[in-house]
Design a protein around this motif. Structure first.
Motif, mmCIF file in Angstrom:
data_model
loop_
_atom_site.group_PDB
_atom_site.id
_atom_site.type_symbol
_atom_site.label_atom_id
_atom_site.label_comp_id
_atom_site.label_asym_id
_atom_site.label_seq_id
_atom_site.Cartn_x
_atom_site.Cartn_y
_atom_site.Cartn_z
ATOM 1 N N MET A 146 1.035 -0.878 0.004
ATOM 2 C CA MET A 146 -0.108 -0.239 -0.014
ATOM 3 C C MET A 146 0.873 1.392 -0.213
ATOM 4 N N SER A 147 0.308 2.112 -1.005
ATOM 5 C CA SER A 147 1.577 3.416 -0.868
ATOM 6 C C SER A 147 0.968 4.480 0.055
ATOM 7 N N THR A 148 1.940 4.835 0.585
ATOM 8 C CA THR A 148 1.625 5.918 1.961
ATOM 9 C C THR A 148 2.600 7.497 0.574
ATOM 10 N N LEU A 149 2.434 7.227 -0.066
ATOM 11 C CA LEU A 149 2.291 8.575 -0.060
ATOM 12 C C LEU A 149 0.408 9.173 -0.115
ATOM 13 N N LYS A 150 0.881 10.673 -0.193
ATOM 14 C CA LYS A 150 0.163 11.793 0.572
ATOM 15 C C LYS A 150 -0.488 12.698 -0.678
ATOM 16 N N TRP A 151 0.461 13.462 -1.421
ATOM 17 C CA TRP A 151 -0.470 14.242 -2.004
ATOM 18 C C TRP A 151 -0.315 13.816 -3.935
ATOM 19 N N SER A 152 -2.054 14.930 -4.612
ATOM 20 C CA SER A 152 -1.940 14.555 -5.648
ATOM 21 C C SER A 152 -2.045 16.009 -5.524
ATOM 22 N N ALA A 153 -1.914 16.036 -7.313
ATOM 23 C CA ALA A 153 -2.281 17.649 -7.964
ATOM 24 C C ALA A 153 -3.295 17.507 -8.464
ATOM 25 N N THR A 154 -4.178 16.636 -8.315
ATOM 26 C CA THR A 154 -6.108 17.119 -8.501
ATOM 27 C C THR A 154 -6.577 16.599 -7.129
ATOM 28 N N ALA B 86 -9.055 -1.057 -12.499
ATOM 29 C CA ALA B 86 -7.713 -1.065 -12.774
ATOM 30 C C ALA B 86 -6.522 0.443 -12.544
ATOM 31 N N LEU B 87 -7.311 1.331 -12.952
ATOM 32 C CA LEU B 87 -6.686 2.616 -12.109
ATOM 33 C C LEU B 87 -6.794 2.753 -10.816
ATOM 34 N N LEU B 88 -7.442 2.501 -9.777
ATOM 35 C CA LEU B 88 -7.806 2.965 -9.045
ATOM 36 C C LEU B 88 -6.017 1.797 -7.704
ATOM 37 N N LYS B 89 -6.195 0.176 -8.968
ATOM 38 C CA LYS B 89 -4.485 -0.121 -8.609
ATOM 39 C C LYS B 89 -3.479 0.316 -8.847
ATOM 40 N N ILE B 90 -3.805 0.736 -10.077
ATOM 41 C CA ILE B 90 -2.505 1.460 -10.243
ATOM 42 C C ILE B 90 -1.937 2.340 -9.576
ATOM 43 N N ARG B 91 -3.626 3.065 -9.064
ATOM 44 C CA ARG B 91 -2.756 4.794 -8.620
ATOM 45 C C ARG B 91 -2.234 4.169 -7.084
ATOM 46 N N ALA B 92 -3.269 2.960 -6.470
ATOM 47 C CA ALA B 92 -2.745 2.703 -4.947
ATOM 48 C C ALA B 92 -1.549 1.587 -4.813
ATOM 49 N N GLN B 93 -0.475 1.293 -6.327
ATOM 50 C CA GLN B 93 0.436 1.063 -6.248
ATOM 51 C C GLN B 93 1.711 1.535 -7.065
ATOM 52 N N SER B 94 0.928 3.250 -6.333
ATOM 53 C CA SER B 94 1.765 4.023 -7.214
ATOM 54 C C SER B 94 3.244 4.677 -6.014
ATOM 55 N N GLU B 95 4.302 5.107 -7.131
ATOM 56 C CA GLU B 95 5.587 5.161 -6.478
ATOM 57 C C GLU B 95 5.389 7.215 -6.965
ATOM 58 N N ALA B 96 6.251 7.610 -6.406
ATOM 59 C CA ALA B 96 6.020 8.679 -6.509
ATOM 60 C C ALA B 96 5.913 9.384 -8.101
ATOM 61 N N GLY C 264 3.660 7.914 -9.997
ATOM 62 C CA GLY C 264 2.877 6.689 -10.869
ATOM 63 C C GLY C 264 4.476 5.824 -10.910
ATOM 64 N N ILE C 265 4.016 4.532 -11.668
ATOM 65 C CA ILE C 265 4.421 3.804 -11.644
ATOM 66 C C ILE C 265 4.078 3.017 -13.239
ATOM 67 N N ALA C 266 4.760 2.597 -13.678
ATOM 68 C CA ALA C 266 4.725 1.427 -14.978
ATOM 69 C C ALA C 266 4.509 0.074 -14.632
ATOM 70 N N MET C 267 2.898 -0.189 -15.333
ATOM 71 C CA MET C 267 2.972 -1.367 -14.503
ATOM 72 C C MET C 267 1.916 -2.117 -15.484
ATOM 73 N N ASP C 268 2.725 -3.365 -16.355
ATOM 74 C CA ASP C 268 1.838 -3.988 -17.524
ATOM 75 C C ASP C 268 0.947 -4.778 -16.902
ATOM 76 N N GLN C 269 0.035 -4.628 -18.543
ATOM 77 C CA GLN C 269 -0.905 -5.859 -18.083
ATOM 78 C C GLN C 269 -1.509 -6.941 -17.621
ATOM 79 N N LEU D 117 -0.886 -6.434 -13.992
ATOM 80 C CA LEU D 117 -2.133 -5.779 -13.210
ATOM 81 C C LEU D 117 -3.290 -6.290 -13.194
ATOM 82 N N GLY D 118 -3.365 -8.036 -14.220
ATOM 83 C CA GLY D 118 -4.875 -8.261 -14.096
ATOM 84 C C GLY D 118 -3.958 -9.632 -12.376
#
Length: 162
Positions: A1-9, A27-37, A39-44, A47-48
């Motif tokens: 789980m990400s500990t990142l707190k700030w988003s630009a929007t 899919a969007l929420l999972k990519i966002r939850a796995q995000s590093e500062a 964003g993070i690149a994730m393959d299909q 993610l699946g």
């Protein structure tokens, strides 16, 4: 789980307004939850596995997020390379607000999500995409019907010799 707190929007508010299909939203929420500062690149495939979905289902979900039309870029994720996606920097999490602001300032204006017309443009893009898919289905159905009719005519013109 990400500990990142700030988003630009206000990502939660924006996503609620878009009325995404369930698989695309997950899919969007999972990519966002796995995000590093930033964003993070994730393959299909990855993610699946995280979502418990097949690769074709993930691919369809990502197409919904990546919609791109001539007049409006409705990108919630960006394709980094074939099969690998990264969340839009405005939805990604950051360690501090300054990092979020720097990321937004570095973005091309066309990729930003803070336009007043973004949500309505996104809905138009989705409707156009759905119309395009429906037209493709009609063409495939017409081609299949024509092929079947031609096969039926060929079978009808063959006579047994005896």
């Amino acid at each position: 789980m990400s500990t990142l707190k700030w988003s630009a929007t206000n990502a939660d508010g924006l996503l609620a307004d878009l009325d995404l299909p369930p698989a695309a939203y997950r899919a969007l929420l999972k990519i966002r939850a796995q995000s590093e500062a930033g964003g993070i690149a994730m393959d299909q495939g990855t993610l699946g596995k995280l979502l418990g979905l097949s690769r074709p289902s993930v691919n369809a979900a990502l197409r919904e997020l990546e919609l791109e039309l001539e007049l409006e870029l409705a990108k919630l994720v960006n394709m980094v390379r074939n099969g690998v996606y990264q969340i839009n920097p405005m939805l990604a999490g950051y360690d501090c607000p300054e990092d979020a602001l720097d990321a937004v300032e570095a973005m091309p204006r066309a990729d930003r999500l803070d336009s007043r017309t973004y949500v309505s443009n996104y809905h138009r893009a989705v409707a156009a995409y759905q119309d395009q898919l429906a037209e493709q289905r009609k063409k495939r159905a017409a081609a299949a019907a024509a092929k079947k009719a031609a096969a039926t005519r060929r079978r009808g013109s063959v006579h047994a010799v005896g």
